[in-house]
Design an enzyme around this catalytic site. Structure first.
Site, PDB file in Angstrom:
ATOM      1  N   TYR A  27      12.969 -34.478 -16.720  1.00 26.91           N
ATOM      2  CA  TYR A  27      11.498 -34.407 -16.709  1.00 26.91           C
ATOM      3  C   TYR A  27      10.964 -34.562 -15.295  1.00 26.91           C
ATOM      4  O   TYR A  27      11.654 -35.026 -14.392  1.00 26.91           O
ATOM      5  CB  TYR A  27      10.891 -35.481 -17.619  1.00 26.91           C
ATOM      6  CG  TYR A  27      11.082 -36.885 -17.099  1.00 26.91           C
ATOM      7  CD1 TYR A  27      10.183 -37.445 -16.189  1.00 26.91           C
ATOM      8  CD2 TYR A  27      12.175 -37.658 -17.501  1.00 26.91           C
ATOM      9  CE1 TYR A  27      10.369 -38.725 -15.689  1.00 26.91           C
ATOM     10  CE2 TYR A  27      12.373 -38.942 -17.012  1.00 26.91           C
ATOM     11  CZ  TYR A  27      11.458 -39.462 -16.110  1.00 26.91           C
ATOM     12  OH  TYR A  27      11.636 -40.715 -15.605  1.00 26.91           O
ATOM     13  N   HIS A  46     -14.213  -8.143   1.758  1.00 33.35           N
ATOM     14  CA  HIS A  46     -12.879  -8.710   1.932  1.00 33.35           C
ATOM     15  C   HIS A  46     -12.842 -10.220   1.792  1.00 33.35           C
ATOM     16  O   HIS A  46     -11.969 -10.776   1.141  1.00 33.35           O
ATOM     17  CB  HIS A  46     -12.313  -8.313   3.300  1.00 33.35           C
ATOM     18  CG  HIS A  46     -11.671  -6.970   3.263  1.00 33.35           C
ATOM     19  ND1 HIS A  46     -11.752  -6.086   4.293  1.00 33.35           N
ATOM     20  CD2 HIS A  46     -10.944  -6.373   2.307  1.00 33.35           C
ATOM     21  CE1 HIS A  46     -11.103  -4.986   3.980  1.00 33.35           C
ATOM     22  NE2 HIS A  46     -10.602  -5.140   2.769  1.00 33.35           N
ATOM     23  N   ARG A  66      -3.452  -1.429  -6.190  1.00 32.83           N
ATOM     24  CA  ARG A  66      -2.576  -2.606  -6.081  1.00 32.83           C
ATOM     25  C   ARG A  66      -2.944  -3.562  -7.200  1.00 32.83           C
ATOM     26  O   ARG A  66      -4.027  -3.451  -7.785  1.00 32.83           O
ATOM     27  CB  ARG A  66      -2.736  -3.282  -4.721  1.00 32.83           C
ATOM     28  CG  ARG A  66      -4.149  -3.804  -4.481  1.00 32.83           C
ATOM     29  CD  ARG A  66      -4.303  -4.381  -3.089  1.00 32.83           C
ATOM     30  NE  ARG A  66      -5.714  -4.613  -2.811  1.00 32.83           N
ATOM     31  CZ  ARG A  66      -6.213  -4.863  -1.614  1.00 32.83           C
ATOM     32  NH1 ARG A  66      -5.425  -4.907  -0.579  1.00 32.83           N
ATOM     33  NH2 ARG A  66      -7.489  -5.076  -1.449  1.00 32.83           N
ATOM     34  N   SER A  86      14.932 -42.304 -11.620  1.00 29.59           N
ATOM     35  CA  SER A  86      13.716 -41.542 -11.339  1.00 29.59           C
ATOM     36  C   SER A  86      13.602 -41.423  -9.822  1.00 29.59           C
ATOM     37  O   SER A  86      13.572 -42.430  -9.111  1.00 29.59           O
ATOM     38  CB  SER A  86      12.495 -42.255 -11.920  1.00 29.59           C
ATOM     39  OG  SER A  86      11.337 -41.520 -11.588  1.00 29.59           O
ATOM     40  N   CYS A  97       9.226 -39.025  -9.912  1.00 27.53           N
ATOM     41  CA  CYS A  97       7.862 -39.545 -10.042  1.00 27.53           C
ATOM     42  C   CYS A  97       7.124 -39.600  -8.715  1.00 27.53           C
ATOM     43  O   CYS A  97       6.031 -40.110  -8.623  1.00 27.53           O
ATOM     44  CB  CYS A  97       7.855 -40.900 -10.731  1.00 27.53           C
ATOM     45  SG  CYS A  97       8.759 -42.153  -9.809  1.00 27.53           S
ATOM     46  N   LYS A 106       0.838  -1.208   0.000  1.00 32.54           N
ATOM     47  CA  LYS A 106       0.000   0.000   0.000  1.00 32.54           C
ATOM     48  C   LYS A 106       0.869   1.252   0.000  1.00 32.54           C
ATOM     49  O   LYS A 106       0.662   2.164  -0.807  1.00 32.54           O
ATOM     50  CB  LYS A 106      -0.915  -0.031   1.221  1.00 32.54           C
ATOM     51  CG  LYS A 106      -1.921   1.096   1.211  1.00 32.54           C
ATOM     52  CD  LYS A 106      -2.876   1.013   2.387  1.00 32.54           C
ATOM     53  CE  LYS A 106      -3.839  -0.134   2.211  1.00 32.54           C
ATOM     54  NZ  LYS A 106      -4.727  -0.334   3.330  1.00 32.54           N
ATOM     55  N   GLY A 109      -7.947  -7.589   4.608  1.00 35.25           N
ATOM     56  CA  GLY A 109      -8.788  -7.691   5.795  1.00 35.25           C
ATOM     57  C   GLY A 109      -8.155  -8.384   6.982  1.00 35.25           C
ATOM     58  O   GLY A 109      -8.801  -8.564   8.003  1.00 35.25           O
ATOM     59  N   ARG A 146      -3.399   2.890   8.496  1.00 34.28           N
ATOM     60  CA  ARG A 146      -3.729   1.648   7.805  1.00 34.28           C
ATOM     61  C   ARG A 146      -2.519   0.746   7.721  1.00 34.28           C
ATOM     62  O   ARG A 146      -1.402   1.219   7.542  1.00 34.28           O
ATOM     63  CB  ARG A 146      -4.178   1.927   6.363  1.00 34.28           C
ATOM     64  CG  ARG A 146      -5.440   2.693   6.232  1.00 34.28           C
ATOM     65  CD  ARG A 146      -5.551   3.159   4.781  1.00 34.28           C
ATOM     66  NE  ARG A 146      -6.656   4.076   4.625  1.00 34.28           N
ATOM     67  CZ  ARG A 146      -7.865   3.710   4.208  1.00 34.28           C
ATOM     68  NH1 ARG A 146      -8.108   2.480   3.884  1.00 34.28           N
ATOM     69  NH2 ARG A 146      -8.823   4.598   4.096  1.00 34.28           N
ATOM     70  N   MET A 199      -5.402  -7.455   8.689  1.00 31.40           N
ATOM     71  CA  MET A 199      -4.828  -6.591   9.723  1.00 31.40           C
ATOM     72  C   MET A 199      -5.749  -5.391   9.942  1.00 31.40           C
ATOM     73  O   MET A 199      -6.817  -5.324   9.362  1.00 31.40           O
ATOM     74  CB  MET A 199      -3.425  -6.183   9.323  1.00 31.40           C
ATOM     75  CG  MET A 199      -2.456  -7.345   9.458  1.00 31.40           C
ATOM     76  SD  MET A 199      -0.801  -6.921   9.011  1.00 31.40           S
ATOM     77  CE  MET A 199      -0.932  -6.606   7.293  1.00 31.40           C
TER      78      MET A 199
HETATM   79  C1  PEP Z   1       7.891 -42.783  -4.477  1.00 33.71           C
HETATM   80  O1  PEP Z   1       8.284 -43.451  -3.514  1.00 33.71           O
HETATM   81  O2  PEP Z   1       8.084 -41.573  -4.581  1.00 33.71           O
HETATM   82  C2  PEP Z   1       7.137 -43.441  -5.550  1.00 33.71           C
HETATM   83  C3  PEP Z   1       6.803 -42.790  -6.630  1.00 33.71           C
HETATM   84  O3  PEP Z   1       6.770 -44.720  -5.336  1.00 33.71           O
HETATM   85  P1  PEP Z   1       5.504 -45.153  -4.472  1.00 33.71           P
HETATM   86  O4  PEP Z   1       4.751 -43.911  -4.115  1.00 33.71           O
HETATM   87  O5  PEP Z   1       4.722 -46.082  -5.310  1.00 33.71           O
HETATM   88  O6  PEP Z   1       6.157 -45.807  -3.305  1.00 33.71           O
END
Ligand code: PEP
Ligand code: MG
Length: 937
Positions: A910, A511, A393, A823, A890, A56, A135, A126, A137
């Site tokens: 990835y 708010h 803002r 992975s 993963c 502000k 809202g 303010r 504070m």
């Molecule tokens: C993990 O452990 O991150 C994984 C992808 O395998 P899971 O969740 O199947 O154990």
């Protein structure tokens, strides 16, 4: 030697003290600057100073700089707040002089004097943090009104009603914010001083039969302020201060303290705002929207924050002060004709009521949008026909609006493609990927109530009437709709827990509506048809009663309420979304895959832009729909007594595995698919209950005792660290061999059918390279067999491992000798790195977060300090052995924006995440690439 050192030291000390003394004497206020003045086209701060002056304060300064009409004032910095709180509520010594000097400058520019009997200046105090916390504070307005200044102001304005109205507001706000909250007094819900004074005001209105606050006469107000002050004294045990300076310092301190107020702390936890930022205080000359019918106040957006439509959009109230609009006490008027809606179409717009002022305001919002190159949320006041800007803002917006605005502004050439990509927060995409009420179902359903469409999408849930109940029911896994009389910032946690929010009062800029929209949560406000009985936990609409737990459906984009549960549908076919994602992908360098175990999931993920499967969990074919037959074969295999029996059972299981593997590769049409070998401990597949064990025994034609015994033999004390993952393959090599064969034969068949197949085989829960070597030997043998049988020269396939155990990360250089890719399984890596059971953290994680022991749940966002370090080491050491080692992730973190950005910075190829998070990961990856590029520059 020692003596010499001492001499040198003391000489240095002397010089330093001397210097300090000199500075102290000549310029006592020099040192840290805490106060920044603005007004009359000049300002000491600027838009870039948000960290120091809060959003502000920085923007008030900037608006002054670009010549907009801003009442003069000054900002006390966030650094001062941090000092003040650190020293138990003591101001830095130099502050008083700085405030006095800035106040004198303000008085000069405004032509009035603070505390003066003839020509008094009033100010507001303010809050304003680095990031907007709407809202959360406190604010105190009309500071400086007292027995000395009231007569002068009446004489000057010739408007005693206005003066007493301003005074009663000061008493209400000040007693609440400064005398109660800042003093740490915590009355029960609905029992605070402000509510008590509000009740007194309502009582007068009721007695006199007034419909609105504006009906109160001077005499009413004069009596009311006397009663108010007496009540404050009685309840809080202190006189209401009659000294302007005491009021001012009280206001400043209370705003600082409100940084640690309950609401502010709760909001910071949800939004991840650090506790040590502090808030600034903006002390600014008051201008009044409640001086009669040529005065007004309002809140506006340069574009519609719910939809993104390019219309100047907002609300205003004649003869009112700012908090009347945001508190949702009166239904506000529409700003212009084009944006009238169901609730306010009968009310006059600013455009028709004050056309000149509207024109000026419209020009200002255009100028601001051009200047900031983003949608602006502005607050303004009109005092006797003169327009003043009180705030601007960057406006909060729904995900849909964020995307629409980004694309519009790109096409308008206001911003470039990079900026457009950065304008949408990855989590906001979630809104577009999640359900809306099925339009066909809506057509056939009766709208039972209409309100203002404050937050997008659809929500279906059980109604509850308090924030605490919303939290409680949600904890029990129920979808809830939080129903409240008015949108109230104190409900913030309940709002968060609810699927949708429905209120009887309040406008689009109240708010809490802003907060809901910021989260992209379905929200309907100002739904006048609701008769809410909070104590009886009931809701009446048009004569029909809905008890707590009754189900309602909300369309937050239209403001429609339906009884019962309507069907919901996905909203992904939006062409705007597709166009945006195309631009996103232009900047993205890291791949995004999906975790999918069925051909259907694979198809959904491809539609969302997945570039392959990063995790196919083989075991999922033994759960859920269509799993009966393969599960029966698997159980047979588990209960086998000899290798021969096991091999025979595996042969029966083989066609099922091959069928699923092949269909998934086919659905992915040549994109890589990472198949992970069977991971869970085998006991998970043996039934536990006696009846199920008997069923299985009958099915397999073996004594039930055998089933029981096998179950007992497989029992483990700590199965997550037991006989699972690669350990199954080590003890039962034939289980791995069957899976290798299924994958390779499926790939060979597809290739021979002229299709593409790119399998990657992944070994789970490994901790040393010899495990990988042992499995690789089996793999090589199967590969040679399948090649020979198929007549193919080659099947493109990679052999790799998950990195889920700290030892695997630390010995990644060895692992990479055999593994062609890694992975990171960050679910298990987090479990084993922290020593937190991933299935049992519910018992303590809440407290860890509340007590600030961990900043976030490490199973949701990668703990970069610890687990992240293991990942970095893993990537680095892996690539020392195999420079072009393919690396991905993963675990669940692969779809969480901050973690995705981290994966980018450590050089992963990835990330892989669940299908619905693929677009989120794509956007996060693109933003990471853009941020890295701009850092390089
Ligand atoms: C993990 O452990 O991150 C994984 C992808 O395998 P899971 O969740 O199947 O154990
Ligand atoms: Mg795992």
């Amino acid at each position: 030697m020692a003596t010499k050192k001492k001499q040198v030291k003391s000489a240095v000390k002397k010089a330093a003290t001397k210097g300090m003394k000199a500075v102290k004497q000549s310029a006592p206020a020099k040192g840290v600057k805490y106060v920044y003045w603005f007004g009359a086209g000049k300002a000491e701060g600027r838009a870039d100073d948000k960290n120091l002056l809060g959003g502000k304060g920085a923007n008030l300064a900037e608006m002054c700089r670009i010549g907009l009409p801003v009442p003069a004032g000054f900002t006390i910095s966030t650094e001062c707040c941090v000092e003040y709180l650190k020293h138990g509520g003591k101001y830095p010594k130099t502050l008083e002089a700085e405030v006095k000097a800035a106040l004198a400058k303000t008085e000069k520019v405004m032509g009035m004097k603070f505390g003066d009997a003839e020509n008094p200046l009033l100010v507001s105090c303010r809050s304003g943090a680095r990031r907007s916390m709407p809202g959360m504070m406190e604010t105190v307005l009309n500071v400086g009104l007292c027995s000395k200044t009231i007569p002068g102001l009446i004489k000057k304005t010739n408007n005693p009603r206005f003066v007493y109205d301003a005074y009663r507001r000061l008493i209400m706000m000040y007693s609440d914010v400064v005398m109660e909250k800042a003093e740490g007094i915590e009355p029960a819900e609905g029992k605070g001083i402000r509510k008590q004074l509000d009740d007194m005001l309502h009582e007068v209105k009721k007695q006199k039969g007034y419909a609105s606050d504006t009906d109160l006469t001077v005499e009413d107000l004069q009596k009311l302020v006397v009663d108010f002050k007496a009540h404050v004294k009685e309840v809080l045990g202190k006189e209401f201060p009659d000294d302007p300076m005491e009021q001012l310092w009280g206001g400043i301190g209370a705003v600082f303290k409100s940084w640690n107020g309950k609401r502010a702390v709760a909001y910071r936890r949800i939004e991840g705002i650090p506790d040590d930022w502090g808030t600034a205080v903006n002390v600014q000359a008051m201008v009044f929207g409640n001086m009669g019918d040529t005065s007004a106040t309002g809140v506006a957006f340069s574009r519609n924050p719910a939809t993104g439509d390019h219309h100047f959009y907002g609300e205003w109230l004649v003869n009112a002060q700012g908090e009347d609009v945001v508190a949702g006490i009166r239904t506000p008027n529409p700003l212009n004709e084009a944006t009238k809606n169901e609730q306010n179409k009968h009310l006059p717009s600013l455009e028709t009521s004050m056309p000149q002022v509207y024109k000026q305001l419209d020009a200002i919002q255009k100028k601001l949008e051009k200047h900031y190159k983003d949608m602006q949320d502005i607050e303004f006041t009109i005092q006797e026909g003169r327009l003043w800007m009180l705030q601007c803002r960057v406006g909060k917006r729904t995900g849909v609006a964020a995307l629409n605005m980004a694309m519009d502004m790109l096409h308008e050439k206001l911003i470039d493609a990079k900026t457009a990509v950065m304008r949408v927060a990855p989590v906001q995409l979630d809104e577009m990927l999640h359900p809306i009420l099925d339009p066909a179902a809506e057509k056939n359903a009766k709208v039972i109530a209409k309100g203002l469409p404050a937050g997008p999408g659809g929500a279906v849930g059980h109604i509850v009437f308090t924030a605490a109940d919303a939290v409680e029911w949600a904890k029990q896994g129920k979808d809830v709709i939080l129903v409240r009389e008015e949108t109230n910032p104190e409900d913030v946690e309940g709002m968060r827990a609810a699927k949708g929010i429905l209120t009887g009062r309040g406008g689009m800029t109240s708010h809490a509506a802003l907060v809901a929209r910021g989260w992209g949560k379905c929200c309907i406000v100002g739904c006048a048809a609701l008769h809410i009985d909070v104590h009886g936990k009931k809701l009446r609409i048009d004569g029909t009663e809905y008890e707590e737990g009754a189900v309602l459906s909300l369309n937050g984009s239209k403001g429609h309420v339906y009884a019962g549960a309507l069907d919901t549908v996905d909203a992904t076919e939006n062409p705007r979304f597709q166009e945006f994602m195309k631009i996103v992908d232009k900047f993205r360098t890291m791949g995004v895959r999906t975790n999918a175990d069925t051909p259907e999931d694979a198809r959904v993920a491809r539609a969302f832009g997945a570039e392959g499967i990063g995790l196919f969990r083989t075991e999922h074919m033994f759960y859920g729909k269509g799993s009966d037959e393969p599960l029966a074969k698997l159980r047979k295999m588990i209960l086998s007594k000899t290798v021969e029996e096991r091999k025979a059972a595996l042969n029966e299981l083989f066609p099922f595995v091959k069928r699923d593997v092949k269909a998934t590769m086919e659905a992915m049409d040549g994109l890589p698919v990472t198949f992970r070998l069977l991971d869970p401990p085998l006991h998970e597949f043996v039934p536990q209950s006696e009846s199920k064990q008997a069923e299985l025994a009958a099915e397999l034609g073996i004594p039930v005792e055998d089933v029981k015994k096998r179950g007992e033999a497989l029992h483990e004390t700590n199965p997550m660290m037991g006989h699972r993952g690669v350990r199954l393959g080590i003890t039962y090599p034939e289980v791995s061999a069957m899976q290798f064969r299924a994958i390779l034969e499926a790939a060979a068949e597809l290739i021979k059918e002229g299709k593409k197949a790119l399998p990657e085989i992944m070994i789970p829960v490994t901790c040393c390279v010899k495990e990988l070597d042992a499995q690789k030997k089996i793999f090589d043998q199967v590969y040679a067999d399948v090649l020979a049988a198929s007549g193919l020269k080659k099947i493109p396939v990679l052999y790799g491992t998950m990195i889920e155990i700290p030892r695997a990360a630390l010995t990644a250089d060895e692992m990479a000798r055999t593994a062609e890719f890694f992975s990171f399984g960050t679910n298990d890596l987090t479990q084993m790195g922290f020593g937190f059971s991933r299935d049992d953290i519910g018992g303590f994680m809440g407290e860890y977060l509340d007590k600030n022991i961990l900043p976030a749940d490490p199973f949701q966002t990668i703990d970069q300090r610890g687990i992240g370090e293991l990942i970095k080491i893993g990537v680095q050491r892996g690539r020392m052995t195999r420079p072009n080692l393919k690396v991905g992730i993963c675990g669940e973190h692969g779809g969480e924006p901050e973690s995705v950005k981290f994966c980018f910075t450590v050089g992963m190829n990835y990330v892989s995440c669940s299908p619905y998070r693929v677009p989120i990961a794509r956007l996060a990856a693109a933003q990471a690439a853009i941020e890295a590029q701009s850092k390089k520059k």
